[in-house]
Design a protein around this motif. Sequence first.
Motif, PDB file in Angstrom:
ATOM      1  N   LEU A 229       0.823  -1.202   0.000  1.00 40.40           N
ATOM      2  CA  LEU A 229       0.000   0.000   0.000  1.00 40.40           C
ATOM      3  C   LEU A 229       0.860   1.255   0.000  1.00 40.40           C
ATOM      4  O   LEU A 229       0.618   2.209  -0.764  1.00 40.40           O
ATOM      5  N   VAL A 230       1.903   1.253   0.846  1.00 37.10           N
ATOM      6  CA  VAL A 230       2.814   2.408   0.904  1.00 37.10           C
ATOM      7  C   VAL A 230       3.535   2.569  -0.432  1.00 37.10           C
ATOM      8  O   VAL A 230       3.719   3.688  -0.933  1.00 37.10           O
ATOM      9  N   LEU A 231       3.920   1.439  -1.027  1.00 30.66           N
ATOM     10  CA  LEU A 231       4.606   1.482  -2.316  1.00 30.66           C
ATOM     11  C   LEU A 231       3.727   2.132  -3.385  1.00 30.66           C
ATOM     12  O   LEU A 231       4.169   3.044  -4.098  1.00 30.66           O
TER      13      LEU A 231
ATOM     14  N   ALA B 131      10.532   7.177 -20.246  1.00 30.77           N
ATOM     15  CA  ALA B 131      10.876   5.831 -19.773  1.00 30.77           C
ATOM     16  C   ALA B 131      10.676   5.723 -18.263  1.00 30.77           C
ATOM     17  O   ALA B 131      10.172   4.711 -17.749  1.00 30.77           O
ATOM     18  N   ALA B 132      11.077   6.790 -17.538  1.00 31.81           N
ATOM     19  CA  ALA B 132      10.889   6.797 -16.081  1.00 31.81           C
ATOM     20  C   ALA B 132       9.400   6.739 -15.737  1.00 31.81           C
ATOM     21  O   ALA B 132       8.978   6.014 -14.821  1.00 31.81           O
TER      22      ALA B 132
ATOM     23  N   ALA C 157       4.563   0.823 -14.279  1.00 31.80           N
ATOM     24  CA  ALA C 157       4.700  -0.626 -14.097  1.00 31.80           C
ATOM     25  C   ALA C 157       4.775  -0.976 -12.610  1.00 31.80           C
ATOM     26  O   ALA C 157       4.155  -1.941 -12.137  1.00 31.80           O
ATOM     27  N   LEU C 158       5.574  -0.198 -11.874  1.00 28.35           N
ATOM     28  CA  LEU C 158       5.704  -0.427 -10.428  1.00 28.35           C
ATOM     29  C   LEU C 158       4.354  -0.246  -9.731  1.00 28.35           C
ATOM     30  O   LEU C 158       3.996  -1.005  -8.823  1.00 28.35           O
TER      31      LEU C 158
ATOM     32  N   ALA D 280       1.419  -0.734 -11.067  1.00 30.27           N
ATOM     33  CA  ALA D 280       0.556  -1.873 -11.412  1.00 30.27           C
ATOM     34  C   ALA D 280       0.884  -3.087 -10.552  1.00 30.27           C
ATOM     35  O   ALA D 280      -0.014  -3.753 -10.016  1.00 30.27           O
ATOM     36  N   VAL D 281       2.183  -3.396 -10.400  1.00 31.61           N
ATOM     37  CA  VAL D 281       2.596  -4.555  -9.595  1.00 31.61           C
ATOM     38  C   VAL D 281       2.184  -4.373  -8.132  1.00 31.61           C
ATOM     39  O   VAL D 281       1.639  -5.280  -7.496  1.00 31.61           O
ATOM     40  N   GLY D 282       2.456  -3.182  -7.592  1.00 31.03           N
ATOM     41  CA  GLY D 282       2.111  -2.914  -6.194  1.00 31.03           C
ATOM     42  C   GLY D 282       0.615  -2.995  -5.946  1.00 31.03           C
ATOM     43  O   GLY D 282       0.171  -3.543  -4.932  1.00 31.03           O
ATOM     44  N   THR D 283      -0.182  -2.474  -6.885  1.00 28.64           N
ATOM     45  CA  THR D 283      -1.640  -2.504  -6.727  1.00 28.64           C
ATOM     46  C   THR D 283      -2.161  -3.935  -6.755  1.00 28.64           C
ATOM     47  O   THR D 283      -3.027  -4.317  -5.952  1.00 28.64           O
ATOM     48  N   GLY D 284      -1.636  -4.743  -7.693  1.00 23.93           N
ATOM     49  CA  GLY D 284      -2.058  -6.144  -7.761  1.00 23.93           C
ATOM     50  C   GLY D 284      -1.700  -6.903  -6.499  1.00 23.93           C
ATOM     51  O   GLY D 284      -2.497  -7.693  -5.983  1.00 23.93           O
ATOM     52  N   LEU D 285      -0.488  -6.669  -5.985  1.00 25.77           N
ATOM     53  CA  LEU D 285      -0.050  -7.339  -4.758  1.00 25.77           C
ATOM     54  C   LEU D 285      -0.916  -6.917  -3.575  1.00 25.77           C
ATOM     55  O   LEU D 285      -1.318  -7.749  -2.750  1.00 25.77           O
ATOM     56  N   ARG D 286      -1.193  -5.614  -3.487  1.00 20.33           N
ATOM     57  CA  ARG D 286      -2.039  -5.125  -2.389  1.00 20.33           C
ATOM     58  C   ARG D 286      -3.427  -5.764  -2.455  1.00 20.33           C
ATOM     59  O   ARG D 286      -3.959  -6.225  -1.440  1.00 20.33           O
TER      60      ARG D 286
END
Length: 599
Positions: free
Chosen positions: A45-47, A79-80, A86-87, A89-95
Amino acid sequence: MARGPVTLDSAALDRDPSRQVGALRELWPYLRPYRGMMAGAFAALVLTATVSLVLPLAVRRVVDNFNSESLYLLDQYFAAALGIAALLAVGTGLRYALVTRLGERVVADIRKSIFGRVIGLSPAFYETTMTGEVLSRITTDTTLIQSVIGSSVSVALRNVLILVGGMVLMLVTSAKLTGLALLIVPLVVVPILTLGRRLRHLSRANQDWIAASSGNASEALLSVQTVQAFTHEALSRAAFDRVTEESYRSALSRITTRALMTAIVIFLVFGGVVGVLWIGAQDVRAGQMSSGALVQFVIYAVMVSGAVAALSEIWGELQRAAGATERLVELLTVTDTVLDPARPIDPPLPMRGEITFDNVSFFYPSRPGVAALDHVSLSIRPGETVALVGPSGAGKSTIIQMIQRFYDPASGQVRLDGVGLKDMARAAFRRSVALVPQDPVIFAATARENIRFGWPEAPDDEVEEAARAAAADAFIRNLPEGYDSPLGERGVMLSGGQKQRIAIARAILRDAPVLLLDEATSALDAESERLVQDAIDLLAEGRTTVIVAHRLATVKKADRIIVMDEGRIVAEGSHDELVAEGGLYARLARLQFTDGSGV
């Protein structure tokens, strides 16, 4: 929150407004075992919140360098920005995965805990509480909590982080515009506090009406044959419609209040943002800030205002969950009138089956002014067969219930082999008691599983032997799948007599030293009664048997007949002795055992 014995279904619609969301603290014991999962979800969540707050910085760089001659630098910024997305998206899916799993796990634990509690509550609780009300709490209320733990709480925390972080970064971007934006906050807080208080009350009332609707439906459906037999469908529909419409009106009030609060908050937030941005646009035209800085401020302002709007909606969800939590905690903390002792005495082994009533008086909770038992003193010797007779309401079935300690006496004591029932754990001494009730309960399971209810570990051959002894083997084998045939909810596939024989087989399989028969042969035809009576006679040998019966064949075989009237023992003796005495037994014998002309 325990407030003594609670009449849940009557108190549900007339109670104080719900406490604030602090009631959700009651969920902590269920969350504590999953601290690791919570920590992982919080880290994700913090990420995601941090990445969301960094994204506008990249956008500012892109805007401010859009006309730059260095393509490489512009490509780096794009690019940044892509990497940040991308980060995110990954964090949201994990949360989502972690908090959803946490919600499912916690709610499963709560449901198990509540069912484990209510299944052990004494019948006194269910005298004043509708089963449908309890089921509504286990299902509807826990679903609300699942939604909050598995979604709302994490979304709320994420929005709080975005709100705080966004405000800080807005201040860094433009202190002037941030100061103007903060002037909106008091205007937003007022409707949240005022309408939120009303929303809490409406949410709790809505849940109570939903529970009342469930209770009404459950009662009607469990008695559907009686409803149809008396052509009561229209009235039952009308009663259900009335409660359901009240539930709808309650929900409508809640929805209207929440919609009004949301509309006011969103208008104030976004209206204020538009005003602040108009001032910012003037600063850009005057050269006091860059276009990129304004875009960055706009994004943060939208994120912050979106967070405020989301929190106002989530606040309503949290208040509904707080009300649901209170209702569940009421079930977990309701004070039962029948409790096991802190240090129970082990039942005497082997159990001889001596039963003693020592000056026992008792009042049902639903009829506190009428004595169901009035100073009853009774001693039943080990191995003795005692028949209880008397008119309806005399207290015969109450004696059966007191032996099982479904209720505690108002005064006096019930003892088993000289040990007070209150001094033993209920589960311990009830293993020595087998019951055949007047209205046998058949579960939605197979015939074999229904009989095995009396002894869960019994092998198949003993189950079938018990069925033969109860004259149930023949009709069971004629079922489509024999002993493995499902009997349907409440045994809808069986006749009244067949249900009774399943219940008798269950008691035979239990092989307990104390046998309680409450009108055990009342639903049998003459042939089945003879077969079952032979099985009961065999089963009763060497066991203490208490029979509530009206039929002459059953009563005459008893070692002793106890005559009861209005909660008192008015006579006792053998059949012949009591008939010779005249009085109540002789009158009952003439009316119930013969054609009324003699005995």
